[in-house]
Design a protein around this motif. Structure first.
Motif, PDB file in Angstrom:
ATOM      1  N   UNK A 384       0.812  -1.386  -0.023  1.00 47.17           N
ATOM      2  CA  UNK A 384       0.135  -0.026   0.113  1.00 47.17           C
ATOM      3  C   UNK A 384       1.000   1.196   0.152  1.00 47.17           C
ATOM      4  N   UNK A 385       2.199   1.178   0.098  1.00 47.99           N
ATOM      5  CA  UNK A 385       3.042   2.392   0.117  1.00 47.99           C
ATOM      6  C   UNK A 385       3.208   2.999   1.498  1.00 47.99           C
ATOM      7  N   UNK A 386       2.478   2.531   2.203  1.00 49.34           N
ATOM      8  CA  UNK A 386       2.748   3.085   3.807  1.00 49.34           C
ATOM      9  C   UNK A 386       3.831   2.660   4.434  1.00 49.34           C
ATOM     10  N   UNK A 387       4.888   3.390   4.353  1.00 49.86           N
ATOM     11  CA  UNK A 387       6.331   2.702   4.782  1.00 49.86           C
ATOM     12  C   UNK A 387       5.834   2.358   6.347  1.00 49.86           C
ATOM     13  N   UNK A 388       6.928   1.388   6.622  1.00 46.78           N
ATOM     14  CA  UNK A 388       6.980   0.930   8.203  1.00 46.78           C
ATOM     15  C   UNK A 388       6.358  -0.599   8.052  1.00 46.78           C
ATOM     16  N   UNK A 389       6.509  -1.295   6.990  1.00 48.52           N
ATOM     17  CA  UNK A 389       5.565  -2.665   7.197  1.00 48.52           C
ATOM     18  C   UNK A 389       6.405  -3.800   6.905  1.00 48.52           C
ATOM     19  N   UNK A 390       7.891  -3.751   6.730  1.00 48.17           N
ATOM     20  CA  UNK A 390       8.618  -4.634   6.601  1.00 48.17           C
ATOM     21  C   UNK A 390       8.949  -5.465   7.733  1.00 48.17           C
ATOM     22  N   UNK A 391       9.392  -4.539   8.708  1.00 43.96           N
ATOM     23  CA  UNK A 391       9.767  -5.268   9.888  1.00 43.96           C
ATOM     24  C   UNK A 391       8.684  -6.116  10.584  1.00 43.96           C
ATOM     25  N   UNK A 392       7.650  -5.406  10.573  1.00 41.39           N
ATOM     26  CA  UNK A 392       6.274  -6.092  11.329  1.00 41.39           C
ATOM     27  C   UNK A 392       5.568  -7.184  10.535  1.00 41.39           C
ATOM     28  N   UNK A 393       5.763  -7.166   9.039  1.00 45.19           N
ATOM     29  CA  UNK A 393       5.236  -8.149   8.338  1.00 45.19           C
ATOM     30  C   UNK A 393       6.161  -9.343   8.346  1.00 45.19           C
ATOM     31  N   UNK A 394       7.454  -9.221   8.402  1.00 45.53           N
ATOM     32  CA  UNK A 394       8.321 -10.243   8.601  1.00 45.53           C
ATOM     33  C   UNK A 394       8.173 -10.949   9.967  1.00 45.53           C
ATOM     34  N   UNK A 395       8.147 -10.180  11.059  1.00 50.92           N
ATOM     35  CA  UNK A 395       7.465 -10.756  12.191  1.00 50.92           C
ATOM     36  C   UNK A 395       6.235 -11.737  12.190  1.00 50.92           C
ATOM     37  N   UNK A 396       5.360 -11.263  11.803  1.00 46.58           N
ATOM     38  CA  UNK A 396       4.083 -11.844  11.590  1.00 46.58           C
ATOM     39  C   UNK A 396       4.347 -13.094  10.754  1.00 46.58           C
ATOM     40  N   UNK A 397       4.993 -13.041   9.589  1.00 40.14           N
ATOM     41  CA  UNK A 397       5.450 -14.275   8.850  1.00 40.14           C
ATOM     42  C   UNK A 397       5.910 -15.188   9.546  1.00 40.14           C
TER      43      UNK A 397
END
Length: 513
Positions: A384-397
């Protein structure tokens, strides 16, 4: 039984196994219910945008919705950035948002907010439970939305008295919503286009069509007709590596996308949207395709992409074919980091069945070309272009991955939006290797600044610079409980990656680029 207890039991009955939480006072009875009733794993995040991002990553890998627990309207507001990304990723989740007791709300206490209005900005379904007796039913309805094909963001607002009052009732799961049937006319129309215009036809994949089974069906069609396959630039999860179809994404920039798509007079959308730019620029077009191109919708995101592609292959008489021969696995690159060298190095050392959480922003736009020969893996993108998702998305994955190694390719500026994810990784002992791409600037914004024709001066460049003072990622990671090391070479990065893969918990590598 109080309302909170009925909700926990309803969630368990509906298959919810995980709750990503950042609770506050209004949610204490729900916290107590989670404590008293076994069956849901509770994962604490130290900021709500971490919580919603973790739930997004969890769904992308597991295909099952998690619950989130957020504190009132302001807590939901904190999580809206990654709820926006999750909606664009077509993920499913059930947000439980605490709220003022119904009889306390008229007094306009400090945390009182229009929580429903906030929720509607990034939710497909919103409801406020009016009484404890309704909470279980409302929870079951929320799960039905979150479980549907194509995902759904459901937000249930839980006033404190609906949580603590007696009279709660457990609700059995509502039947799953069946995806709309494949449109036979759409299949026939796509087959006709492919017979008549195969050389100028693109099959554009989005939603779940980027997963392995759908890719194989799409390749069967392409191999029989000569059409080409691409994926949306913002695809949520791409099955990649040896044994998979080597699919590229539509390029990010207008010039590159226009050049790549120029020859296609027909574009068949499979769970995808027509390709447009992230932003508008002075004097430039918004669309990335030939204005004369004709779009044909084979499936919308809520439809079954595999069934539709298989029906299309059958309509064309396309034989079953194996994916193309795998590219050779690349060797480790050496020397100073480059985007191409880093991509080859990651492909050379990653373990089989790894998960890539990619928020490399501008640095990683060419990573695909160098990683087709990697072992089989999944690649998760910022949708969605809202930066700040890489670390939490990786954590949830990683929570969903059952021990699969997660590799985060993470720009340093956007990592600062959700760095609390590192603490959760350490607390949960998650197998996450994060590579911080440390150029100490907002490189993408420097490019965008030039893209709008502005002349860079000292005030502007100071706003895009992260080197005064420099961010010390080693100390930040250590302070969150994560071991970390810094390197300036690709061979050093490869060595550190291998070391991290040998240990069960998280590790952070600061790669100076």
């Amino acid at each position: 039984m109080n309302g909170a207890q009925s909700l926990v039991k309803t969630l368990i009955a509906g298959g919810v196994e995980t709750c990503f939480a950042n609770p506050g006072t209004s949610e204490m009875h729900f916290v107590a219910a989670l404590d008293q009733i076994p069956g849901i794993r509770c994962v604490l995040g130290l900021q709500e945008n971490v919580v919603t991002g973790m739930a997004d990553g969890y769904y992308r890998i597991s295909g099952k919705p998690a619950a989130t627990l957020l504190h009132c309207g302001p807590g939901l507001a904190n999580g809206l950035g990654n709820l926006h990304n999750a909606r664009r990723a077509r993920s499913g989740m059930v947000n439980i948002v605490g709220d003022q007791a119904t009889w306390h709300r008229p007094f306009d206490a400090p945390l009182t907010a229009d929580t429903e209005a906030l929720a509607r900005t990034s939710s497909d379904w919103v409801r406020t439970s009016a009484a404890a007796s309704e909470v279980g039913r409302d929870g079951a309805m929320a799960m039905q939305i979150a479980r549907r094909h194509g995902g759904g963001i459901a937000t249930l607002i839980l006033p404190s008295d609906a949580s603590w009052d007696g009279g709660g009732q457990v609700a059995q799961p509502f039947p799953d919503l069946a995806p709309p049937p494949v449109d036979a006319n759409a299949v026939d129309g796509a087959a006709r286009i492919l017979r008549d215009h195969a050389g100028s036809t693109l099959i554009l994949l989005g939603s779940r069509a980027t997963l392995a089974t759908a890719q194989e069906a799409a390749y069967r069609v392409a191999a029989a007709t000569g059409a080409e396959i691409l994926a949306e630039y913002v695809c949520a999860r791409m099955s990649r590596g040896q044994g998979r179809v080597p699919i590229e994404r539509v390029p990010y920039t207008l010039a590159a996308a226009r050049a790549r798509l120029a020859r296609f007079s027909h574009i068949i959308l499979v769970g995808a949207r027509p390709p447009v730019g992230f932003f508008g620029y002075p004097g430039q077009a918004s669309i990335h395709h030939d204005p004369a191109a004709v779009f044909h919708i084979l499936t919308r995101p809520e439809q079954d992409e595999v069934a539709a592609l298989t029906a299309l292959a059958e309509a064309l008489g396309a034989p079953t074919v194996a994916p193309p021969a795998a590219a050779p696995r690349p060797d480790i690159a050496t020397g100073a980091p480059t985007p191409e060298g880093l991509a080859r190095t990651v492909a050379a050392v990653m373990p089989e069945n790894a998960i890539i959480s990619d928020e490399s922003i501008s640095y990683g736009r060419g990573f695909y070309a160098e990683t087709h020969g990697a072992p089989p893996h999944d690649w998760l993108h910022l949708t969605g272009g809202a930066i700040g998702d890489g670390l939490p998305v990786g954590t949830g994955a990683a929570v969903a991955g059952g021990g699969r190694r997660v590799i985060g390719l993470q720009a340093d500026g956007s990592a600062m939006y959700s760095l609390q994810s590192l603490w959760t990784q350490a607390r949960e002992r998650l197998p996450v290797t994060t590579i911080i791409l440390s150029n100490r600037k907002y490189q993408i914004l420097i490019g965008e600044y030039g893209g709008v024709g502005a002349v860079a001066g000292p005030t502007a460049m100071n706003m895009l610079d992260l080197s005064n003072p420099s961010i010390d990622w080693l100390h930040i990671a250590n302070g969150m409980g994560v071991e970390a090391a810094r390197t300036e070479t690709l061979e050093g990065c490869a060595d550190l990656m291998r070391q991290s893969f040998a240990q069960p918990g998280p590790f952070l590598i600061e790669l100076m680029i």
